[in-house]
Design an enzyme around this catalytic site. Structure first.
Site, PDB file in Angstrom:
ATOM      1  N   HIS A 155      34.381  65.842  38.224  1.00 52.12           N
ATOM      2  CA  HIS A 155      33.135  65.073  38.101  1.00 52.12           C
ATOM      3  C   HIS A 155      33.210  64.077  36.944  1.00 52.12           C
ATOM      4  O   HIS A 155      32.189  63.740  36.359  1.00 52.12           O
ATOM      5  CB  HIS A 155      31.915  65.985  37.899  1.00 52.12           C
ATOM      6  CG  HIS A 155      31.885  67.164  38.821  1.00 52.12           C
ATOM      7  ND1 HIS A 155      31.279  67.132  40.048  1.00 52.12           N
ATOM      8  CD2 HIS A 155      32.436  68.399  38.703  1.00 52.12           C
ATOM      9  CE1 HIS A 155      31.442  68.312  40.641  1.00 52.12           C
ATOM     10  NE2 HIS A 155      32.145  69.093  39.853  1.00 52.12           N
ATOM     11  N   SER A 276      41.238  36.450  29.760  1.00 53.96           N
ATOM     12  CA  SER A 276      40.004  35.845  30.250  1.00 53.96           C
ATOM     13  C   SER A 276      39.960  34.403  29.783  1.00 53.96           C
ATOM     14  O   SER A 276      40.421  34.085  28.693  1.00 53.96           O
ATOM     15  CB  SER A 276      38.805  36.611  29.701  1.00 53.96           C
ATOM     16  OG  SER A 276      37.654  35.797  29.711  1.00 53.96           O
ATOM     17  N   LYS A 282      40.180  39.642  25.695  1.00 51.22           N
ATOM     18  CA  LYS A 282      40.376  40.421  26.910  1.00 51.22           C
ATOM     19  C   LYS A 282      41.839  40.571  27.330  1.00 51.22           C
ATOM     20  O   LYS A 282      42.645  39.676  27.206  1.00 51.22           O
ATOM     21  CB  LYS A 282      39.628  39.773  28.084  1.00 51.22           C
ATOM     22  CG  LYS A 282      38.124  39.867  27.997  1.00 51.22           C
ATOM     23  CD  LYS A 282      37.597  41.291  28.102  1.00 51.22           C
ATOM     24  CE  LYS A 282      37.664  41.823  29.514  1.00 51.22           C
ATOM     25  NZ  LYS A 282      36.722  41.178  30.428  1.00 51.22           N
ATOM     26  N   GLU A 289      43.775  46.614  39.677  1.00 55.97           N
ATOM     27  CA  GLU A 289      42.512  46.216  40.309  1.00 55.97           C
ATOM     28  C   GLU A 289      42.765  45.614  41.685  1.00 55.97           C
ATOM     29  O   GLU A 289      42.051  45.896  42.649  1.00 55.97           O
ATOM     30  CB  GLU A 289      41.784  45.193  39.436  1.00 55.97           C
ATOM     31  CG  GLU A 289      41.118  45.789  38.215  1.00 55.97           C
ATOM     32  CD  GLU A 289      40.468  44.707  37.370  1.00 55.97           C
ATOM     33  OE1 GLU A 289      39.266  44.488  37.509  1.00 55.97           O
ATOM     34  OE2 GLU A 289      41.181  44.061  36.584  1.00 55.97           O
TER      35      GLU A 289
END
Ligand code: ARG
Length: 456
Positions: A155, A276, A282, A289
């Protein structure tokens, strides 16, 4: 403006030609198409359906065409609809009349089914190598991290301490099943449709087993109607591909999480990340992804193929031309994702200390305390209650169980003595789970040995 054949009084409309042509994508099948034609021609000659002279002209022509295709000199024409008609026309241009005999006892229906099977067989064999390479990367990383401890989660909450090697070997197992599925479905791919002709078979004295042998198929498809119309093998493959991508997406998700500054468990090497355009700080985990994102198209293609086949009457229907673009895309996506993943894992940096301190935070050894009490004669359900209270107490004090004073622990059970601290450590917790499939370093070492044998 040419008519499709003498049967027609009007030429095919330009818009229809564009709509129905497949050559822009099925030229991918060119080399297996030639392979299939060679075997068919050899059989025609063996069965005395064409002469030795015809055969040698066909062989010469097909070899030349192969060279033209490989050197990108072949001129594909949309006027010739698909890969099969393009090659056949070129053959006739090159060698004349013998070229017109190649299609004896054959149809594009059994031809394209054969091509797809030959092409997919190669793709499957290639996938198997790529999966092995990724498994190899996992093994190398696991070997360096048998004693690296991270909090195992359920979880997404801290559950129990886990060896990092044990964690990533779970992906080794998923990939092992993926290989098993590919090997199994390959048996159903590797059967010869050729000889089914359009749908009913052919009146020529063909030898299908001979063609199967030449093309290294395990056997022939038993029913001509099924042979030209079946696309189950593509659906099965797509399903296996969806599972491969699903596994990679799960791994991706963990890497993305672990690489975030909140976890900081791993560092994905710079070469696999981008920055970025606005936020200078970043470093984005684009590769995992994208792998995660690409599952969408692979699953989409699975639905496309299932829908393509739903309620399709026997035998061949033009619908089946729609099988190609999805399958080509699935194969490319899976190949690229496996390749890039193996490299990324190979270069992954593991922050052992961050992992370990995270494991120390979330009461990961609470189950161990319960087990300790059970060993002292308390029933498990009761022990569970005792430890829950102790956790609540230490949470309020802002301490880990292992940081609590013995006197405080003893408030919850008189069975607790100073040997309790051994089980409350991460190492103690890991070592206790020493059985096949457990996370104890000893068990993990054995698992690694077995894993290595599997990819030998
Ligand atoms: N391009 C077609 C396909 O991909 C080849 C088979 C065509 N057969 C036919 N009867 N029109 O399915």
């Amino acid at each position: 403006m040419k008519k499709w054949s003498e049967r027609f009084s009007e030429p095919v409309k330009e818009i229809v030609k564009k709509y129905t042509a497949s050559v822009s994508f099925d030229q991918k099948l060119a080399l297996v198409d030639i392979q299939g034609s060679m075997a068919h021609a050899l059989m025609l000659k063996k069965q005395k359906i064409i002469s030795a002279k015809d055969l040698s002209a066909i062989e010469r022509g097909l070899k030349k065409i192969q060279k033209e295709i490989e050197s990108h000199k072949f001129k594909w024409s949309i006027n010739l609809e698909d890969v099969h008609l393009n090659i056949e026309k070129r053959l006739t241009d090159l060698i004349g009349d013998p070229g017109k005999k190649l299609h004896t006892g054959r149809s594009r229906n059994d031809q394209v089914a054969t091509d797809m099977r030959l092409w997919l067989r190669e793709a499957i064999d290639h996938h198997l190598l790529k999966i092995k390479a990724l498994q190899q990367s996992i093994i190398v990383l696991a070997e360096k991290n048998i004693d690296t401890i991270l909090p195992g989660l359920t979880h997404l909450q801290v559950a129990q301490p886990i060896s990092f090697a044990h964690h990533i070997l779970a992906y080794f197992e998923m990939l092992e099943r993926d290989k098993g599925r590919l090997v199994d479905l390959r048996k159903r791919v590797n059967l010869l449709p050729l000889g089914a002709a359009a749908l009913a078979g052919t009146s020529y004295p063909i030898d299908r087993n001979y063609v199967a042998k030449l093309l290294k198929f395990d056997g022939v498809m038993e029913n001509s109607m099924d042979a030209v119309s079946d696309r189950d093998f593509l659906i099965e493959y797509n399903l296996a591909a969806s599972l491969i991508m699903t596994h990679l997406s799960r791994f991706s998700e963990e890497l993305i999480m672990w690489a975030s500054p909140f976890f900081n468990f791993v560092e994905i090497s710079d070469g696999f990340c981008t920055g970025s355009s606005i936020m200078p700080q970043k470093k984005n985990p684009d590769v995992p992804e994208l792998v995660r994102g690409k599952v969408g198209r692979v699953n989409g293609h699975l639905i496309a193929l299932l829908t393509l086949m739903k309620a399709q009457p026997l035998a061949y229907n033009k619908d089946n031309q729609e099988d190609k673009e999805p399958i080509f895309d699935v194969v490319d996506t899976v190949t690229d994702s496996l390749t890039i993943f193996a490299q990324m894992i190979h270069e992954l940096k593991v922050n052992k200390n961050t992992m370990e301190s995270a494991a120390l935070k979330g009461y990961a050894t609470a189950t161990d305390l319960a087990d300790y009490l059970v060993k002292k004669g308390i029933a498990f359900r009761e022990a569970h209650g005792i430890v829950a209270k102790a956790v609540r107490f230490s949470l309020a004090k802002g301490l880990d169980l292992s940081e609590m004073a013995l006197a405080d622990l003893q408030k919850f059970s008189k069975h607790i003595s100073d040997d309790v601290y051994q089980v409350l450590t991460l190492k103690g917790s890991l070592n206790a789970r020493n059985h096949i499939g457990g996370t104890a370093p000893k068990a993990v070492k054995n698992a690694l040995k077995k894993a290595k044998l599997k990819i030998k």
